[in-house]
Design a protein around this motif. Structure first.
Motif, PDB file in Angstrom:
ATOM      1  N   ASN A  81      14.011  -4.776 -14.994  1.00 29.76           N
ATOM      2  CA  ASN A  81      13.967  -3.380 -14.548  1.00 29.76           C
ATOM      3  C   ASN A  81      12.678  -3.054 -13.797  1.00 29.76           C
ATOM      4  N   ALA A  82      12.182  -4.045 -13.049  1.00 30.60           N
ATOM      5  CA  ALA A  82      10.973  -3.869 -12.254  1.00 30.60           C
ATOM      6  C   ALA A  82      11.346  -3.681 -10.782  1.00 30.60           C
ATOM      7  N   ALA A  83      10.424  -3.064 -10.057  1.00 32.77           N
ATOM      8  CA  ALA A  83      10.577  -2.884  -8.622  1.00 32.77           C
ATOM      9  C   ALA A  83       9.358  -3.485  -7.928  1.00 32.77           C
ATOM     10  N   GLN A  84       9.574  -3.977  -6.712  1.00 29.58           N
ATOM     11  CA  GLN A  84       8.471  -4.477  -5.905  1.00 29.58           C
ATOM     12  C   GLN A  84       8.406  -3.687  -4.606  1.00 29.58           C
ATOM     13  N   LEU A  85       7.213  -3.264  -4.245  1.00 32.17           N
ATOM     14  CA  LEU A  85       6.960  -2.589  -2.978  1.00 32.17           C
ATOM     15  C   LEU A  85       6.643  -3.665  -1.953  1.00 32.17           C
ATOM     16  N   ARG A  86       7.366  -3.626  -0.815  1.00 25.27           N
ATOM     17  CA  ARG A  86       7.197  -4.656   0.210  1.00 25.27           C
ATOM     18  C   ARG A  86       7.248  -4.044   1.612  1.00 25.27           C
ATOM     19  N   CYS A  87       6.734  -4.796   2.559  1.00 21.12           N
ATOM     20  CA  CYS A  87       6.861  -4.515   4.002  1.00 21.12           C
ATOM     21  C   CYS A  87       6.412  -3.110   4.396  1.00 21.12           C
ATOM     22  N   PHE A  88       5.309  -2.661   3.826  1.00 22.97           N
ATOM     23  CA  PHE A  88       4.756  -1.353   4.176  1.00 22.97           C
ATOM     24  C   PHE A  88       3.921  -1.516   5.438  1.00 22.97           C
ATOM     25  N   LEU A  89       4.349  -0.841   6.491  1.00 24.12           N
ATOM     26  CA  LEU A  89       3.652  -0.931   7.766  1.00 24.12           C
ATOM     27  C   LEU A  89       3.773   0.398   8.492  1.00 24.12           C
ATOM     28  N   ILE A  90       2.654   0.863   9.014  1.00 28.65           N
ATOM     29  CA  ILE A  90       2.631   2.043   9.871  1.00 28.65           C
ATOM     30  C   ILE A  90       2.033   1.599  11.202  1.00 28.65           C
ATOM     31  N   GLU A  91       2.773   1.809  12.274  1.00 27.73           N
ATOM     32  CA  GLU A  91       2.261   1.457  13.590  1.00 27.73           C
ATOM     33  C   GLU A  91       0.996   2.267  13.873  1.00 27.73           C
ATOM     34  N   PRO A  92       0.002   1.658  14.535  1.00 24.72           N
ATOM     35  CA  PRO A  92      -1.292   2.330  14.728  1.00 24.72           C
ATOM     36  C   PRO A  92      -1.208   3.743  15.304  1.00 24.72           C
ATOM     37  N   GLU A  93      -0.343   3.974  16.271  1.00 25.57           N
ATOM     38  CA  GLU A  93      -0.283   5.300  16.888  1.00 25.57           C
ATOM     39  C   GLU A  93       0.361   6.352  15.988  1.00 25.57           C
ATOM     40  N   PHE A  94       0.906   5.930  14.852  1.00 33.97           N
ATOM     41  CA  PHE A  94       1.529   6.867  13.921  1.00 33.97           C
ATOM     42  C   PHE A  94       0.711   7.033  12.634  1.00 33.97           C
ATOM     43  N   ARG A  95      -0.464   6.453  12.616  1.00 37.20           N
ATOM     44  CA  ARG A  95      -1.347   6.594  11.449  1.00 37.20           C
ATOM     45  C   ARG A  95      -2.060   7.937  11.528  1.00 37.20           C
ATOM     46  N   GLY A  96      -2.323   8.504  10.354  1.00 34.73           N
ATOM     47  CA  GLY A  96      -3.083   9.748  10.313  1.00 34.73           C
ATOM     48  C   GLY A  96      -2.251  11.018  10.414  1.00 34.73           C
ATOM     49  N   ILE A  97      -0.920  10.889  10.454  1.00 37.61           N
ATOM     50  CA  ILE A  97      -0.072  12.088  10.524  1.00 37.61           C
ATOM     51  C   ILE A  97       0.675  12.340   9.211  1.00 37.61           C
ATOM     52  N   GLY A  98       0.383  11.519   8.187  1.00 43.36           N
ATOM     53  CA  GLY A  98       1.034  11.700   6.892  1.00 43.36           C
ATOM     54  C   GLY A  98       2.261  10.824   6.686  1.00 43.36           C
ATOM     55  N   LEU A  99       2.518   9.896   7.600  1.00 43.61           N
ATOM     56  CA  LEU A  99       3.703   9.049   7.465  1.00 43.61           C
ATOM     57  C   LEU A  99       3.604   8.119   6.265  1.00 43.61           C
ATOM     58  N   GLY A 100       2.445   7.553   6.020  1.00 44.49           N
ATOM     59  CA  GLY A 100       2.264   6.694   4.855  1.00 44.49           C
ATOM     60  C   GLY A 100       2.550   7.444   3.562  1.00 44.49           C
ATOM     61  N   ARG A 101       2.025   8.649   3.449  1.00 48.82           N
ATOM     62  CA  ARG A 101       2.280   9.472   2.251  1.00 48.82           C
ATOM     63  C   ARG A 101       3.762   9.811   2.136  1.00 48.82           C
ATOM     64  N   LYS A 102       4.394  10.141   3.253  1.00 45.92           N
ATOM     65  CA  LYS A 102       5.817  10.483   3.236  1.00 45.92           C
ATOM     66  C   LYS A 102       6.653   9.296   2.743  1.00 45.92           C
ATOM     67  N   LEU A 103       6.391   8.114   3.273  1.00 40.91           N
ATOM     68  CA  LEU A 103       7.132   6.927   2.838  1.00 40.91           C
ATOM     69  C   LEU A 103       6.868   6.620   1.363  1.00 40.91           C
ATOM     70  N   MET A 104       5.623   6.769   0.935  1.00 35.04           N
ATOM     71  CA  MET A 104       5.299   6.541  -0.484  1.00 35.04           C
ATOM     72  C   MET A 104       5.969   7.578  -1.372  1.00 35.04           C
ATOM     73  N   ASP A 105       6.048   8.829  -0.938  1.00 38.94           N
ATOM     74  CA  ASP A 105       6.758   9.850  -1.710  1.00 38.94           C
ATOM     75  C   ASP A 105       8.224   9.472  -1.876  1.00 38.94           C
ATOM     76  N   LEU A 106       8.849   9.037  -0.789  1.00 40.79           N
ATOM     77  CA  LEU A 106      10.260   8.629  -0.850  1.00 40.79           C
ATOM     78  C   LEU A 106      10.433   7.418  -1.764  1.00 40.79           C
ATOM     79  N   PHE A 107       9.512   6.479  -1.661  1.00 37.53           N
ATOM     80  CA  PHE A 107       9.530   5.302  -2.523  1.00 37.53           C
ATOM     81  C   PHE A 107       9.459   5.710  -3.992  1.00 37.53           C
TER      82      PHE A 107
END
Length: 163
Positions: A81-107
């Motif tokens: 019953n474990a999960a693994q987080l994989r393939c987390f990537l944000i393209e450079p021009e999309f960094r700093g707009i909250g996309l990483g946080r949004k994806l982590m929230d969904l995760f």
């Protein structure tokens, strides 16, 4: 550009696995000087994800801007019953707009919804911005090992979710 300009989808389309592999290989080569060994590692992980895919347990999030993938994140089920987080990537021009946080929230929402009892990820010591984000979500460093698996000397790190 704003986060609201992006669309996030959770279904794979033909070309996605190859594109995610390609972007990991190219981006990490450019930013971290990782060799083709890293791209092969990503390809193997994506093959494993797809070959064991269970819609009730696994999820991919692909953020798109005008039809182009701007970011990716995968939750892959593991034994016990474990999960693994994989393939987390944000393209450079999309960094700093909250996309990483949004994806982590969904995760994290999917992780909780599915009732997983543990979660882990592997990264390298060089991924400081991602590590800072993981820590904000409750991940803690649990293991370190020296490695040359990606074509250069570095430290691989395992982070586990501590709730």
């Amino acid at each position: 550009m704003q986060l609201s300009d992006l669309i996030i989808r959770t279904e794979l389309k033909p070309g996605d696995l190859g594109y995610i592999t390609y972007r990991h290989g190219a981006l990490y080569s450019n930013e971290c000087q990782y060799g083709i060994e890293f791209e092969s590692y990503v390809a193997q992980g994506l093959h494993e994800f797809f070959s064991q895919y269970d819609a009730g347990k696994d999820r991919v999030w692909l953020a798109e801007y005008e039809g182009r993938i701007a970011g990716s994140l995968i939750l892959m089920h593991r034994p016990g019953n474990a999960a693994q987080l994989r393939c987390f990537l944000i393209e450079p021009e999309f960094r700093g707009i909250g996309l990483g946080r949004k994806l982590m929230d969904l995760f994290m929402d999917f992780y909780r919804e599915k009732g997983y009892t543990s979660c882990y990820l592997w990264t390298t010591h060089e991924q400081e911005p991602a590590i800072a984000l993981y820590k904000r979500y409750g991940f803690q460093l649990t293991e370190e090992k020296p490695s040359t698996a990606f074509g250069k000397a570095l430290t691989e790190q395992r982070y586990d979710l501590v709730s």
